[in-house]
Design a protein around this motif. Structure first.
Motif, short mmCIF file in Angstrom:
data_model
loop_
_atom_site.label_atom_id
_atom_site.label_comp_id
_atom_site.label_asym_id
_atom_site.label_seq_id
_atom_site.Cartn_x
_atom_site.Cartn_y
_atom_site.Cartn_z
N HIS A 1 4.72 1.11 1.09
CA HIS A 1 4.86 -0.06 1.77
C HIS A 1 5.00 -1.50 0.92
O HIS A 1 3.95 -1.57 0.26
N ASP B 1 1.05 5.18 1.53
CA ASP B 1 0.63 6.04 2.53
C ASP B 1 0.92 7.45 1.93
O ASP B 1 1.95 7.86 1.90
N SER B 2 -0.08 7.96 1.41
CA SER B 2 -0.04 9.43 0.63
C SER B 2 0.23 10.38 1.70
O SER B 2 1.02 11.43 1.20
N GLN B 3 -0.03 10.41 2.90
CA GLN B 3 0.21 11.52 3.93
C GLN B 3 1.77 11.59 4.10
O GLN B 3 2.35 12.52 4.36
N LYS B 4 2.16 10.12 4.54
CA LYS B 4 3.87 10.18 4.90
C LYS B 4 4.63 10.11 3.63
O LYS B 4 5.88 10.01 3.83
N HIS C 1 0.89 -1.15 0.01
CA HIS C 1 -0.07 0.01 -0.10
C HIS C 1 0.80 1.42 0.16
O HIS C 1 1.96 1.24 0.26
N GLU D 1 4.95 7.27 1.79
CA GLU D 1 5.77 6.01 1.95
C GLU D 1 5.06 5.05 1.11
O GLU D 1 3.84 4.78 1.24
#
Length: 245
Positions: free
Chosen positions: A223, A216-219, A214, A221
């Motif tokens: 994964h 993580d668009s906010q961080k 996945h 990152e």
């Protein structure tokens, strides 16, 4: 035809192994051929010249030279990074050297276990190699190849999670694969040109989106399925979101 090579200095054993190889090919109607059976490492290396694939059955000791088969395997691995190498030997104590020299054999068959054991393993190794070839996993174009000094290594691109520049060793690239990690001299710009299937998520990262779990668009990152994480620049994050959509 996929080539098979046999190196064994005992003529009787060489004839027996060759018969097993040919029978296995014929019975299973495999697109393979025993192209060389010899007691000479040089003859084998000449026979494999200009080839990029092959299954090699190598006796470890040739004419009282205990590691002749290992030295031959090292040369094979340099020329054919994706070669399938099987050692047939009485020297079980030398198995650790195949790891130390990064030969990564497909199998290590001990003669001490008897003729039936050797024949069974030869058959299984031929069938296993055929399955790998059919799957396309070890085709030349699907391999990532790199070298550390004079030693050459390769692994399927599908197993690479990401590549990143080393923070502590400028001019070096760190490789993170599902079952392996390594570091070698290279640069991401050249690797990006050579392997366009990877996504440049940041100036320091080339990633394999096929192994993404996945994002993580906010961080910012990525994964991966093995739990590892790579970072994405602001500009590349927008591009990645478009790709994922």
């Amino acid at each position: 035809m996929f080539p098979i090579y046999l190196l064994e200095d005992n003529q009787e054993q060489r004839n027996t192994y060759a018969q097993v190889i040919n029978d296995t090919i014929m019975i299973n109607e495999l697109p393979m051929q025993l192209v060389c059976q010899t007691d000479s490492p040089n003859a084998l290396l000449e026979a494999m010249a200009h080839n990029y694939q092959g299954l090699f059955f190598l006796d470890m000791e040739i004419e009282n030279q205990k590691d002749a088969g290992l030295q031959t395997a090292i040369t094979i691995r340099k020329q054919i990074p994706a070669a399938h190498i099987v050692f047939i030997t009485t020297h079980g104590e030398l198995s650790f050297l195949t790891l130390e020299r990064k030969v990564a054999p497909l199998d290590y068959i001990l003669k001490d276990y008897g003729s039936d054991h050797i024949k069974t393993n030869i058959r299984e190794d031929i069938l296993k190699t055929n399955d790998l070839v059919k799957s396309g996993k070890y085709k030349k174009e699907n391999l990532f190849t790199y070298h550390i000094g004079p030693r050459y290594f390769s692994l399927p691109i599908s197993e690479i999670v990401y590549l990143n520049t080393s923070k502590f060793n400028p001019g070096r690239v760190q490789l993170h694969a599902l079952k392996k990690e390594s570091e070698f001299i290279d640069n991401l710009n050249e690797l990006e040109k050579k392997y366009p299937m990877f996504f440049r998520s940041d100036k320091s990262y080339l990633v394999n989106l096929d192994l993404l779990d996945h994002f993580d668009s906010q961080k910012r990152e990525i994964h991966f399925i093995n739990g590892s994480v790579a970072y994405v620049s602001v500009r590349k994050a927008r591009e990645l979101v478009k790709l994922l959509k």
